[in-house]
Design an enzyme around this catalytic site. Structure first.
Site, short mmCIF file in Angstrom:
data_model
loop_
_atom_site.label_atom_id
_atom_site.label_comp_id
_atom_site.label_asym_id
_atom_site.label_seq_id
_atom_site.Cartn_x
_atom_site.Cartn_y
_atom_site.Cartn_z
CG ASP A 31 -4.88 -10.08 -4.12
OD1 ASP A 31 -3.92 -9.56 -3.78
OD2 ASP A 31 -5.23 -11.16 -3.34
CG ASN A 88 2.20 -4.27 1.84
OD1 ASN A 88 1.87 -3.33 2.30
ND2 ASN A 88 1.16 -4.94 1.29
CD GLU A 96 0.84 -13.79 0.70
OE1 GLU A 96 0.44 -14.76 -0.10
OE2 GLU A 96 -0.05 -12.74 1.13
CG HIS A 101 3.01 -7.13 -5.43
ND1 HIS A 101 4.01 -7.73 -4.86
CD2 HIS A 101 2.03 -6.87 -4.32
CE1 HIS A 101 3.68 -8.13 -3.62
NE2 HIS A 101 2.44 -7.63 -3.16
CG MET A 102 0.43 -0.18 -6.98
SD MET A 102 0.37 1.16 -8.39
CE MET A 102 1.63 2.02 -8.00
CG HIS A 103 -1.77 -4.67 -2.80
ND1 HIS A 103 -2.46 -5.92 -2.74
CD2 HIS A 103 -0.49 -4.84 -2.43
CE1 HIS A 103 -1.50 -6.97 -2.15
NE2 HIS A 103 -0.38 -6.18 -2.26
P1 5GP Z 1 1.93 -8.63 -0.40
O1 5GP Z 1 1.45 -8.99 0.96
O2 5GP Z 1 3.02 -9.25 -0.72
O3 5GP Z 1 2.00 -7.20 -0.61
O4 5GP Z 1 0.60 -9.21 -1.49
C1 5GP Z 1 0.56 -10.30 -2.11
C2 5GP Z 1 -0.75 -10.41 -2.74
O5 5GP Z 1 -0.62 -11.59 -3.75
C3 5GP Z 1 -1.83 -10.91 -1.58
O6 5GP Z 1 -2.95 -10.09 -1.49
C4 5GP Z 1 -2.32 -12.16 -1.86
O7 5GP Z 1 -3.61 -12.61 -1.89
C5 5GP Z 1 -1.85 -12.34 -3.48
N1 5GP Z 1 -1.41 -13.32 -4.03
C6 5GP Z 1 -0.70 -14.55 -3.65
N2 5GP Z 1 -0.58 -15.54 -4.27
C7 5GP Z 1 -1.14 -15.28 -5.44
C8 5GP Z 1 -1.70 -15.88 -6.68
O8 5GP Z 1 -1.10 -17.11 -6.96
N3 5GP Z 1 -2.18 -15.47 -7.45
C9 5GP Z 1 -2.84 -14.05 -7.35
N4 5GP Z 1 -3.60 -13.68 -8.17
N5 5GP Z 1 -2.41 -13.46 -6.15
C10 5GP Z 1 -1.68 -14.09 -5.35
#
Ligand code: 5GP
Length: 114
Positions: A31, A88, A96, A101-103
């Site tokens: 991330d 999410n 976002e 995706h899975m964190h």
């Molecule tokens: P979400 O809130 O959609 O579950 O998580 C999106 C994640 O993607 C966030 O934790 C954010 O930091 C990460 N993220 C956003 N843009 C980029 C990017 O360009 N590269 C990487 N590696 N992560 C990203």
């Protein structure tokens, strides 16, 4: 819904990032704004915008997310201490990037979920 997104560009290697794992179904990379010492994103190689878009055709891909999460947790040596997996969906959850995706978070005590 945008067809192109940052994750697609990472998967297709149009944007250079450190890819931790890639196979025919999923890709894993760090991330950009890590919320824990280990913060990896594991994403399907095809665009599934949110969990709401998941179908039975995606079951193998979704299972692979867990298999790869466990593999990376072991590689990062956080499998015994523990880790959290988060997916999410939509704005109340703070999604976002509209590419499912899975964190994978770990490497320190993460506290209660909410
Ligand atoms: P979400 O809130 O959609 O579950 O998580 C999106 C994640 O993607 C966030 O934790 C954010 O930091 C990460 N993220 C956003 N843009 C980029 C990017 O360009 N590269 C990487 N590696 N992560 C990203």
């Amino acid at each position: 819904m945008k067809k192109d997104n940052i994750f697609i560009n990472i998967i297709k290697k149009k944007i250079k990032v450190d890819i931790l794992y890639q196979d025919e179904l999923v890709t894993a990379f760090y991330d950009l704004n890590p919320k824990a010492p280990v913060h990896v994103l594991i994403v399907p190689n095809i665009l599934i915008p949110t969990v709401n878009h998941v179908t039975t055709n995606d079951e193998i891909i979704l299972g692979r997310l867990f298999v790869v999460a466990a593999k990376i947790a072991k590689k990062k040596n956080i499998h015994s201490s523990g880790y959290r997996l988060i997916v999410n969906c939509n704005h109340h959850a703070g999604q976002e990037i509209y590419h499912l995706h899975m964190h994978l978070l770990g490497g320190k005590p993460l506290g209660p979920l909410l």
